[in-house]
Motif scaffolding. Structure first.
Motif, short mmCIF file in Angstrom:
data_model
loop_
_atom_site.label_atom_id
_atom_site.label_comp_id
_atom_site.label_asym_id
_atom_site.label_seq_id
_atom_site.Cartn_x
_atom_site.Cartn_y
_atom_site.Cartn_z
N GLU A 48 -1.29 -2.77 -0.58
CA GLU A 48 -0.78 -2.37 0.74
C GLU A 48 -0.16 -0.99 0.66
OE1 GLU A 48 2.86 -3.81 3.53
OE2 GLU A 48 1.42 -5.39 2.99
N LEU A 49 -0.42 -0.16 1.67
CA LEU A 49 0.18 1.16 1.77
C LEU A 49 0.52 1.41 3.23
CD1 LEU A 49 0.90 3.88 0.42
CD2 LEU A 49 -1.42 4.65 0.96
N THR A 50 1.79 1.63 3.53
CA THR A 50 2.23 1.79 4.92
C THR A 50 3.37 2.80 5.00
OG1 THR A 50 3.85 0.00 4.74
CG2 THR A 50 1.66 -0.60 5.53
N VAL A 51 3.66 3.25 6.25
CA VAL A 51 4.90 3.95 6.54
C VAL A 51 5.78 2.93 7.23
CG1 VAL A 51 5.99 5.69 8.01
CG2 VAL A 51 3.97 6.27 6.67
N SER A 52 6.84 2.52 6.54
CA SER A 52 7.68 1.43 7.06
C SER A 52 8.70 1.92 8.08
CB SER A 52 8.40 0.73 5.90
OG SER A 52 9.16 1.65 5.16
N LYS A 53 9.11 3.18 7.99
CA LYS A 53 10.06 3.75 8.95
C LYS A 53 9.61 5.16 9.29
CE LYS A 53 14.03 1.27 6.97
NZ LYS A 53 15.34 1.43 6.29
N ALA A 54 9.69 5.51 10.57
CA ALA A 54 9.30 6.85 10.99
C ALA A 54 10.10 7.25 12.22
CB ALA A 54 7.81 6.91 11.29
N SER A 55 10.29 8.56 12.41
CA SER A 55 10.99 9.06 13.58
C SER A 55 10.28 8.62 14.85
CB SER A 55 11.06 10.58 13.53
OG SER A 55 11.80 11.02 12.41
N VAL A 56 11.04 8.51 15.94
CA VAL A 56 10.48 8.08 17.23
C VAL A 56 9.33 8.99 17.61
CG1 VAL A 56 10.96 7.76 19.67
CG2 VAL A 56 12.68 7.12 17.97
N GLY A 57 8.21 8.38 17.96
CA GLY A 57 7.05 9.13 18.42
C GLY A 57 6.07 9.48 17.31
N ALA A 58 6.48 9.34 16.05
CA ALA A 58 5.58 9.67 14.94
C ALA A 58 4.82 8.42 14.51
CB ALA A 58 6.37 10.22 13.76
N THR A 59 3.51 8.57 14.35
CA THR A 59 2.67 7.46 13.89
C THR A 59 1.81 7.92 12.72
OG1 THR A 59 0.93 8.01 15.47
CG2 THR A 59 2.58 6.39 16.18
N PHE A 60 1.58 7.00 11.78
CA PHE A 60 0.80 7.30 10.59
C PHE A 60 -0.31 6.26 10.45
CE2 PHE A 60 4.75 9.42 9.89
CZ PHE A 60 4.47 10.52 9.09
N THR A 61 -1.51 6.70 10.12
CA THR A 61 -2.65 5.81 9.91
C THR A 61 -2.88 5.66 8.41
OG1 THR A 61 -3.68 6.54 11.97
CG2 THR A 61 -5.09 5.42 10.37
N PRO A 62 -2.76 4.43 7.88
CA PRO A 62 -2.94 4.25 6.43
C PRO A 62 -4.39 4.01 6.05
CG PRO A 62 -2.16 2.22 7.40
CD PRO A 62 -2.27 3.21 8.54
N ASN A 63 -4.74 4.45 4.83
CA ASN A 63 -6.04 4.15 4.24
C ASN A 63 -5.77 3.81 2.77
OD1 ASN A 63 -8.55 4.38 2.80
ND2 ASN A 63 -9.40 5.43 4.59
N THR A 64 -5.77 2.51 2.46
CA THR A 64 -5.40 2.07 1.12
C THR A 64 -6.38 2.56 0.07
OG1 THR A 64 -4.39 0.09 2.06
CG2 THR A 64 -4.83 0.06 -0.29
N ASN A 65 -7.66 2.58 0.40
CA ASN A 65 -8.66 3.01 -0.58
C ASN A 65 -8.45 4.47 -0.97
OD1 ASN A 65 -11.12 2.44 -2.13
ND2 ASN A 65 -12.07 3.94 -0.76
N GLU A 66 -8.20 5.32 0.01
CA GLU A 66 -7.99 6.74 -0.25
C GLU A 66 -6.54 7.04 -0.63
OE1 GLU A 66 -9.28 8.95 3.11
OE2 GLU A 66 -11.39 8.41 2.90
N GLY A 67 -5.66 6.07 -0.42
CA GLY A 67 -4.25 6.27 -0.71
C GLY A 67 -3.61 7.27 0.23
N SER A 68 -4.06 7.30 1.48
CA SER A 68 -3.60 8.33 2.42
C SER A 68 -2.83 7.73 3.59
CB SER A 68 -4.78 9.13 2.96
OG SER A 68 -5.67 8.30 3.69
N LEU A 69 -1.92 8.56 4.12
CA LEU A 69 -1.18 8.27 5.35
C LEU A 69 -1.33 9.50 6.23
CD1 LEU A 69 1.86 6.82 3.46
CD2 LEU A 69 0.46 5.48 5.05
N THR A 70 -2.03 9.35 7.35
CA THR A 70 -2.41 10.50 8.18
C THR A 70 -1.66 10.48 9.50
OG1 THR A 70 -4.61 10.51 7.19
CG2 THR A 70 -4.34 11.72 9.25
N THR A 71 -1.15 11.66 9.92
CA THR A 71 -0.44 11.77 11.19
C THR A 71 -0.86 13.04 11.91
OG1 THR A 71 1.75 11.76 12.24
CG2 THR A 71 1.55 12.98 10.19
#
Length: 505
Positions: free
Chosen positions: A436-459
């Motif tokens: 599992e790979l996630t952003v568990s906390k982020a500033s209001v309005g910010a969203t991140f898309t996880p990709n476990t295979n690539e190990g990436s968090l994109t915003t």
């Protein structure tokens, strides 16, 4: 004359009867010759090919005593010259209470062995050999049959054969590799486990633990070699290895060899070898037992070649060890399977877009910071230019802050975005995986898309344009003049009215 012929025929008949009776009796005795069954019990982890040789033959009593001892058919006639009378040698062995004497005797017999019976027995199984005559038998492993396997040769087995079972006297050591995980932001450090995540540039603590075979006492010396193989993304840190036997340091008793680019994949191989662990232990004041543990700790750095994401950066270890108690560290050795752990690292991808949310926007620069020991420190800065996508690679889990260090002209600077990278990976597994790979906390309005295979968090980071103010010489100026004229006229009228009012009074 007739009487004489009759008498002769009777004599011949009687002789034939005695002859047939004697022959029949011999045949019956041969048929009734007692034979026995020897069961071979393999309690090892690998299949064994055993060789069984009759060393002595003789008369077997009900209590298992062998009398009228002669050399058996499992040894050549030259054994008589080497060892003398069989009965005397058997009596000598019977009187000895030293198992080493029997081991030495079995070793000395090797050059005289012949007519062996082979029997293959699967791991943790039992197989039998039938039709064996009474006697004293030697059971041994076939030469080279356990070399470089995860197995060991049985100590020589000497048995008086009636219906009996011979159990292998063997065991093998084990080895395991562990890594420790640290969260820089919280300061929390894990126990020793099979996976971790780190930033590129971090030093990683590793631990290797080797055990002893249960029959370590059967060896007079013991070879012990750790072979550690690191993937290209890991760089061994020299002079960090520390080796202990049951907590007592014995680093100097091991020879370290480091081979970088050990194969086409760029792996690094490190070996720590000791030709005789028993001597190393005695020198340090430690006696090896079946519960003894040998521990290696060292550090390696996660480098720029580290693999991001699911594949991770694996590290394996195996142990080469003496596996023939009859010959100790000389010649053949056993080898454990590889034990594996893995270190993961991740990336954050920032797409700079216009206020429509989709159109790439040039001219921005970003700085990523990480909270370490309660304070944010710079991880990496991208200067402004033509780029609209910014990739921050080689990140650990933890707390981060994204700052727009350069803002495109005509746009408002974003409020720094704070976010926390969280990851889960197998802590105890033969093949550890990133789960599992996630952003568990982020500033209001910010969203991140996880990709476990690539190990990436994109915003996507959106910039909004600033307010448009009036310019000199434009319509806005005319409007200001008009409003100003009205205000001047009103002020003049107010003054006139005020003066008239004063005269009236």
């Amino acid at each position: 004359m007739n009487l004489t012929k009759k008498l002769f025929s009777y004599i011949v008949a009687i002789a034939m009867i005695f002859t047939l009776t004697a022959f029949a009796g011999g045949a019956v005795n041969a048929a009734n010759a007692k034979t026995y069954q020897l069961s071979l019990q393999n309690n090892g982890k690998t299949a064994h090919t055993f060789e069984v040789y009759q060393i002595f033959t003789g008369d077997l009593s009900n209590d298992g005593t062998l009398s009228n001892v002669q050399w058996g058919d499992g040894v050549s006639k030259d054994v008589l010259t080497a060892f003398g009378n069989a009965a005397a040698k058997a009596e000598e062995l019977a009187k000895s209470t030293d198992s080493l004497a029997a081991k030495t005797f079995a070793e000395d017999l090797q050059k005289y062995l012949q007519n062996g019976t082979e029997k293959e027995v699967a791991a943790n199984q039992t197989a039998s050999i039938d039709g064996l005559a009474a006697g004293y038998y030697l059971v041994k492993d076939k030469a080279s049959s356990q070399n470089q396997t995860n197995g060991a040769y049985t100590s020589y087995i000497l048995k008086v054969v009636k219906n009996t079972t011979a159990t292998t006297k063997l065991d093998v050591p084990t080895v395991e590799k562990k890594v420790q995980d640290t969260n820089d932001s919280t300061g929390e450090t894990s126990g020793w486990q099979d996976s971790a995540d780190y930033d590129i540039g971090d030093e990683i603590p590793y631990q290797i633990t080797g055990t002893m075979p249960a029959n370590i006492d059967a060896y007079t010396s013991y070879k012990y070699v750790f072979t550690d193989t690191m993937s290209k993304g890991l760089t061994y840190t020299p002079n960090t290895a520390k080796i202990t036997i049951d907590g007592t340091e014995v680093t100097s008793s091991f020879k370290e060899e480091v081979t970088q680019n050990a194969d086409e994949t760029g792996k690094t191989k490190v070996t720590w070898s000791c030709d005789d662990l028993k001597t190393a232990g005695k020198t340090a004041g430690v006696e090896l037992t079946s519960t003894t543990k040998v521990v290696v700790t060292y550090k390696a750095k996660l480098n720029k070649d580290a693999v991001i994401g699911f594949a991770g950066n694996p590290n394996t270890v195996n142990l080469t060890y003496s596996n023939n108690p009859n010959k100790d560290h000389e010649g053949e050795t056993g080898k454990t399977p590889d034990d594996k752990n893995i270190v993961f690292t991740y990336k954050t991808v920032v797409n700079k877009v216009d206020q429509d949310g989709t159109t790439p926007l040039k001219g921005a620069g970003f700085t990523l910071q990480k909270k370490v020991n309660g304070e944010y420190t710079d991880v990496k800065t991208f200067t402004a230019g033509e780029d609209t996508t910014f990739t921050f690679s080689g990140l650990d889990d933890g707390e981060y802050k994204l700052i727009e260090s350069t803002t495109p002209a005509g746009y408002n600077t974003i409020t720094p975005i704070e976010f926390t990278i969280s990851a889960k990976h197998d802590e105890t597994a033969d093949e550890p995986k990133l789960t599992e790979l996630t952003v568990s906390k982020a500033s209001v309005g910010a969203t991140f898309t996880p990709n476990t295979n690539e190990g990436s968090l994109t915003t996507n980071v959106v910039n909004k344009k600033g307010s448009t103010l009036p310019e000199t010489g434009g319509m806005g100026t005319t409007l200001l003049y008009a409003v100003g004229g009205v205000l001047v006229a009103l002020a003049a009228a107010y003054i006139i009215i005020s003066k008239k009012h004063e005269k009236a009074e």
